[in-house]
Design a protein around this motif. Sequence first.
Motif, PDB file in Angstrom:
ATOM      1  N   THR A 280       0.852  -1.185   0.000  1.00  0.00           N
ATOM      2  CA  THR A 280       0.000   0.000   0.000  1.00  0.00           C
ATOM      3  C   THR A 280       0.889   1.236   0.000  1.00  0.00           C
ATOM      4  O   THR A 280       1.647   1.450   0.943  1.00  0.00           O
ATOM      5  CB  THR A 280      -0.884   0.029   1.270  1.00  0.00           C
ATOM      6  OG1 THR A 280      -1.663  -1.162   1.295  1.00  0.00           O
ATOM      7  CG2 THR A 280      -1.808   1.228   1.274  1.00  0.00           C
ATOM      8  N   PRO A 281       0.815   2.059  -1.060  1.00  0.00           N
ATOM      9  CA  PRO A 281       1.643   3.270  -1.046  1.00  0.00           C
ATOM     10  C   PRO A 281       1.095   4.278  -0.028  1.00  0.00           C
ATOM     11  O   PRO A 281      -0.129   4.366   0.143  1.00  0.00           O
ATOM     12  CB  PRO A 281       1.502   3.825  -2.471  1.00  0.00           C
ATOM     13  CG  PRO A 281       0.502   2.975  -3.169  1.00  0.00           C
ATOM     14  CD  PRO A 281      -0.003   1.918  -2.261  1.00  0.00           C
ATOM     15  N   ALA A 282       1.989   5.001   0.610  1.00  0.00           N
ATOM     16  CA  ALA A 282       1.578   5.942   1.664  1.00  0.00           C
ATOM     17  C   ALA A 282       0.555   6.954   1.132  1.00  0.00           C
ATOM     18  O   ALA A 282      -0.384   7.327   1.831  1.00  0.00           O
ATOM     19  CB  ALA A 282       2.808   6.660   2.208  1.00  0.00           C
ATOM     20  N   GLU A 283       0.717   7.365  -0.144  1.00  0.00           N
ATOM     21  CA  GLU A 283      -0.164   8.425  -0.651  1.00  0.00           C
ATOM     22  C   GLU A 283      -1.524   7.867  -1.107  1.00  0.00           C
ATOM     23  O   GLU A 283      -2.457   8.630  -1.356  1.00  0.00           O
ATOM     24  CB  GLU A 283       0.524   9.223  -1.775  1.00  0.00           C
ATOM     25  CG  GLU A 283       0.967   8.463  -3.014  1.00  0.00           C
ATOM     26  CD  GLU A 283       2.234   7.632  -2.821  1.00  0.00           C
ATOM     27  OE1 GLU A 283       2.727   7.503  -1.681  1.00  0.00           O
ATOM     28  OE2 GLU A 283       2.704   7.058  -3.808  1.00  0.00           O
ATOM     29  N   TYR A 290      -1.270  -6.470  -4.924  1.00  0.00           N
ATOM     30  CA  TYR A 290      -0.850  -7.833  -4.535  1.00  0.00           C
ATOM     31  C   TYR A 290       0.356  -8.251  -5.368  1.00  0.00           C
ATOM     32  O   TYR A 290       0.233  -8.991  -6.335  1.00  0.00           O
ATOM     33  CB  TYR A 290      -2.023  -8.803  -4.687  1.00  0.00           C
ATOM     34  CG  TYR A 290      -3.146  -8.462  -3.731  1.00  0.00           C
ATOM     35  CD1 TYR A 290      -3.113  -8.917  -2.422  1.00  0.00           C
ATOM     36  CD2 TYR A 290      -4.219  -7.655  -4.131  1.00  0.00           C
ATOM     37  CE1 TYR A 290      -4.117  -8.586  -1.529  1.00  0.00           C
ATOM     38  CE2 TYR A 290      -5.233  -7.319  -3.246  1.00  0.00           C
ATOM     39  CZ  TYR A 290      -5.170  -7.783  -1.946  1.00  0.00           C
ATOM     40  OH  TYR A 290      -6.157  -7.448  -1.061  1.00  0.00           O
ATOM     41  N   ILE A 291       1.508  -7.750  -4.973  1.00  0.00           N
ATOM     42  CA  ILE A 291       2.728  -7.939  -5.760  1.00  0.00           C
ATOM     43  C   ILE A 291       3.122  -9.413  -5.872  1.00  0.00           C
ATOM     44  O   ILE A 291       3.518  -9.892  -6.922  1.00  0.00           O
ATOM     45  CB  ILE A 291       3.881  -7.136  -5.112  1.00  0.00           C
ATOM     46  CG1 ILE A 291       3.534  -5.660  -5.195  1.00  0.00           C
ATOM     47  CG2 ILE A 291       5.210  -7.427  -5.786  1.00  0.00           C
ATOM     48  CD1 ILE A 291       4.497  -4.767  -4.479  1.00  0.00           C
ATOM     49  N   PHE A 292       3.023 -10.150  -4.772  1.00  0.00           N
ATOM     50  CA  PHE A 292       3.442 -11.570  -4.783  1.00  0.00           C
ATOM     51  C   PHE A 292       2.252 -12.520  -4.892  1.00  0.00           C
ATOM     52  O   PHE A 292       2.354 -13.698  -4.565  1.00  0.00           O
ATOM     53  CB  PHE A 292       4.248 -11.892  -3.519  1.00  0.00           C
ATOM     54  CG  PHE A 292       5.516 -11.115  -3.395  1.00  0.00           C
ATOM     55  CD1 PHE A 292       6.434 -11.081  -4.440  1.00  0.00           C
ATOM     56  CD2 PHE A 292       5.815 -10.415  -2.235  1.00  0.00           C
ATOM     57  CE1 PHE A 292       7.617 -10.365  -4.333  1.00  0.00           C
ATOM     58  CE2 PHE A 292       6.998  -9.692  -2.117  1.00  0.00           C
ATOM     59  CZ  PHE A 292       7.897  -9.655  -3.168  1.00  0.00           C
ATOM     60  N   GLY A 293       1.106 -12.023  -5.331  1.00  0.00           N
ATOM     61  CA  GLY A 293      -0.092 -12.871  -5.422  1.00  0.00           C
ATOM     62  C   GLY A 293      -1.005 -12.595  -4.241  1.00  0.00           C
ATOM     63  O   GLY A 293      -0.566 -12.032  -3.233  1.00  0.00           O
ATOM     64  N   VAL A 315       5.372  -2.487   3.995  1.00  0.00           N
ATOM     65  CA  VAL A 315       5.309  -1.080   4.389  1.00  0.00           C
ATOM     66  C   VAL A 315       6.736  -0.597   4.580  1.00  0.00           C
ATOM     67  O   VAL A 315       7.557  -1.301   5.185  1.00  0.00           O
ATOM     68  CB  VAL A 315       4.532  -0.917   5.725  1.00  0.00           C
ATOM     69  CG1 VAL A 315       4.330   0.560   6.044  1.00  0.00           C
ATOM     70  CG2 VAL A 315       3.198  -1.627   5.675  1.00  0.00           C
ATOM     71  N   GLY A 316       7.001   0.570   4.050  1.00  0.00           N
ATOM     72  CA  GLY A 316       8.361   1.123   4.121  1.00  0.00           C
ATOM     73  C   GLY A 316       8.906   1.169   5.533  1.00  0.00           C
ATOM     74  O   GLY A 316      10.060   0.818   5.768  1.00  0.00           O
TER      75      GLY A 316
END
Length: 369
Positions: A280-283, A290-293, A315-316
């Motif tokens: 989830t991007p902060a903005e 779902y990058i890895f599925g 999360v960063g």
Amino acid sequence: MNIYPKLILDALEKVRYPGTGKNIVEMGMIEDDMRIEGNKVSFSILFEKQNDPFMKSLVKAGETAILTYAGENIDIKGNINIKTKPSPLPAPLDLLPGVKNIIAISSGKGGVGKSTVAVNLAVALAKSGYKVGLLDADIFGPSIPKMFHAEEAKPYMERIGERELIAPIEQYGVKILSIGFFINKKDALVWRGTMASNALKQLITDAHWGELDYFLLDLPPGTSDIHLTLVQTLAVTGVVIVTTPQEVALADARKGISMFTGKKINVPVIGLVENMAWFTPAELPENKYYIFGKDGGKQLSEEMHIPLLGQIPIVGNICEGSDSGAPVALNDSVTGEIFRLLAEKMVEQVEIRNKNLSVTKRVVAITKN
Ligand code: ADP
């Protein structure tokens, strides 16, 4: 030919135990059960450990020395018995009497966030008021000291009753020990399995862990002798498996689960953690990528009937927290809350298991009476 014990012992003095500069007679390895009947000689050699790597070669060297220095007609082949000292380790349950629950954190693959989960779980448990210990058993890549901002820490020895024990480092309310405190990374990489297992055993049995509600073990990734030694040394309450939703990681997680629940190890799996479940991007806080599925860990937990303890997003600040030595679970942020809930769910599962176990014990006791 007249054969007498001193002749045999003099010959055996020619046999040195590798690496000690001493011979096997002066080391007290020759038992006093020597029998001489005619030209037949038999006796026992006592080894400290059951898996002494020089066992066979020393027996062979003993035979050769007797034939060479005491007499070539002596009937010695196959007559040297091997004895080993009984293992000095007490039964697993007695090893850490002050520790209530021992939880191993494991993953099939490296890089899935096993140490990150272990560290944040430990901190979250301590924040909730539990007494917590964490052992970095990932001997080939110890990362706990860095994640706890304790890379320079040097544990000291403490006198407890008759014994000198290693005092774990205390940071963020967690007692920690890591092989990383004692040796540098390069040395650990060339260690053989038995050396690594022995070093770990020492960090468990020769350290003053005291009273703990939860003792977490950050295991190396995969399946190895170290896993076997640890669960044989300690009465492990259960295992938490960390995976990412990727198919390759899930396949290895499945293997890990089978190993732990198999006959040889037979330790219950407390639950599964799906790490890096989405990004989830902060903005754009509403968006999940779902990058890895999607839900790979969730599906695995259903397939193998294992509780899903939590799904943790990418999360960063989780990564930054590990790198800077201030785990994100220390904060009351949204991400900190994720780990608080994860810890809560783990405690819940451990308590269910312990309750079932005490019911089983009671039933067994009633049946016996
Ligand atoms: P392992 O112990 O499985 O080898 P680590 O815990 O060392 O893995 O994590 C590998 C890398 O991924 C580290 O840089 C860590 O900070 C990062 N990481 C782990 N989990 C997350 C997450 N949920 N979000 C962001 N970064 C993560």
